[in-house]
Enzyme design. Structure first.
Site, PDB file in Angstrom:
ATOM      1  N   SER A 137       0.854  -1.182   0.000  1.00  0.00           N
ATOM      2  CA  SER A 137       0.000   0.000   0.000  1.00  0.00           C
ATOM      3  C   SER A 137       0.890   1.232   0.000  1.00  0.00           C
ATOM      4  O   SER A 137       2.055   1.175   0.420  1.00  0.00           O
ATOM      5  CB  SER A 137      -0.885   0.011   1.252  1.00  0.00           C
ATOM      6  N   TYR A 163      -2.665  -1.408  10.052  1.00  0.00           N
ATOM      7  CA  TYR A 163      -2.600  -1.567   8.601  1.00  0.00           C
ATOM      8  C   TYR A 163      -1.258  -1.055   8.075  1.00  0.00           C
ATOM      9  O   TYR A 163      -0.586  -1.741   7.284  1.00  0.00           O
ATOM     10  CB  TYR A 163      -3.753  -0.813   7.959  1.00  0.00           C
TER      11      TYR A 163
END
Length: 253
Positions: A141, A154
């Protein structure tokens, strides 16, 4: 037909980026093993490929469990005879700061996003090493490279994926295996509306915030799938250990 006669295993392929990548890889000539935990959606994706003349199977898999990862690889080899491409795409997200992230939410994100990538790679690597070639693509990401708000676990998991990618690239390059990762920004997948809900935002307000990126929009699953195709194909034959950012300029702003 950039993936003609290749075999790909894609985790988290029942929706979003994984589904788009499975469909694109099949159109480019690959036989595709689709994994995920939702059997109905997974079989629907495999049917779409089969109905267009492609080759696909669905294998219900929880990437947090080594036995299920091993079985996914074994069933892929049984069906197609080899494994050339592994796309570690399965992922989960909860919007939390350190203060309000529960231990259970921390463990789930680290287990799926990071440990799952490690376990699937661990199971796929021996066959790739034996055949002297292979490609592993990990889905990280933009928040694996820079910090994001209310996304502590995350960010930690996706940052780990970036450095896991680099470490595997160093370890296995001389065995003919390339390992790279993609760092997407905001992409139109089921995860994005759920993020808006967890943050207490209306969808239109959430999208307006995403519009502040240099390209002024969110990405599509198909755009990330094209990046995965590039990394899976010989077009990227001199790339390993790279983190390919596909985020509409979000990390440049």
């Amino acid at each position: 037909m950039r993936l003609e006669n290749k075999v790909a295993l894609i985790t988290g392929a029942t929706s979003g980026i994984g589904e788009a990548t499975a469909l694109l890889f099949a159109r480019e000539g690959a036989s595709v093993a689709i994994t995920g935990r939702n059997e109905e959606r997974g079989r629907a994706v495999s049917r779409r490929i089969l109905e267009t003349g492609g080759k696909a199977i669905f294998i219900r898999t929880d990437v947090r469990k080594i036995d299920e990862c091993r079985r996914a690889v074994e069933e892929t080899l049984r069906a197609f005879g080899r494994l050339d491409i592994l796309f570690n795409n399965a992922g989960v997200f909860f919007s939390n700061t350190t203060l309000d992230c529960s231990e259970e939410q921390w463990d789930l994100q680290l287990d799926v996003n990071l440990k799952g990538t490690f376990l699937m790679s661990k199971c796929a690597l021996p066959g790739m090493i034996e055949q002297g070639s292979g490609v592993i693509i990990n889905n990280s990401s933009g928040w694996g490279l820079v910090g994001g708000d209310a996304a502590v676990a995350y960010c930690a998991s996706k940052g780990g994926v970036v450095l896991l990618t680099k470490a595997m690239a160093v370890d296995h390059g001389r065995q003919g295996i390339r390992v790279n990762c993609i760092c997407p920004g905001d992409v139109d997948t089921p995860m994005l509306p759920e993020d808006a809900r967890m943050r207490g935002l209306k969808w239109e307000d959430y999208l307006a915030g995403c519009g502040n990126r240099p390209l002024g929009r969110i990405g599509t699953s198909e755009e990330i799938a094209k990046a995965a195709l590039f990394l899976a194909s010989d077009d990227s034959s001199f790339m390993t250990g790279a983190a390919l950012v596909v985020d509409g300029g979000g990390t440049a702003d």
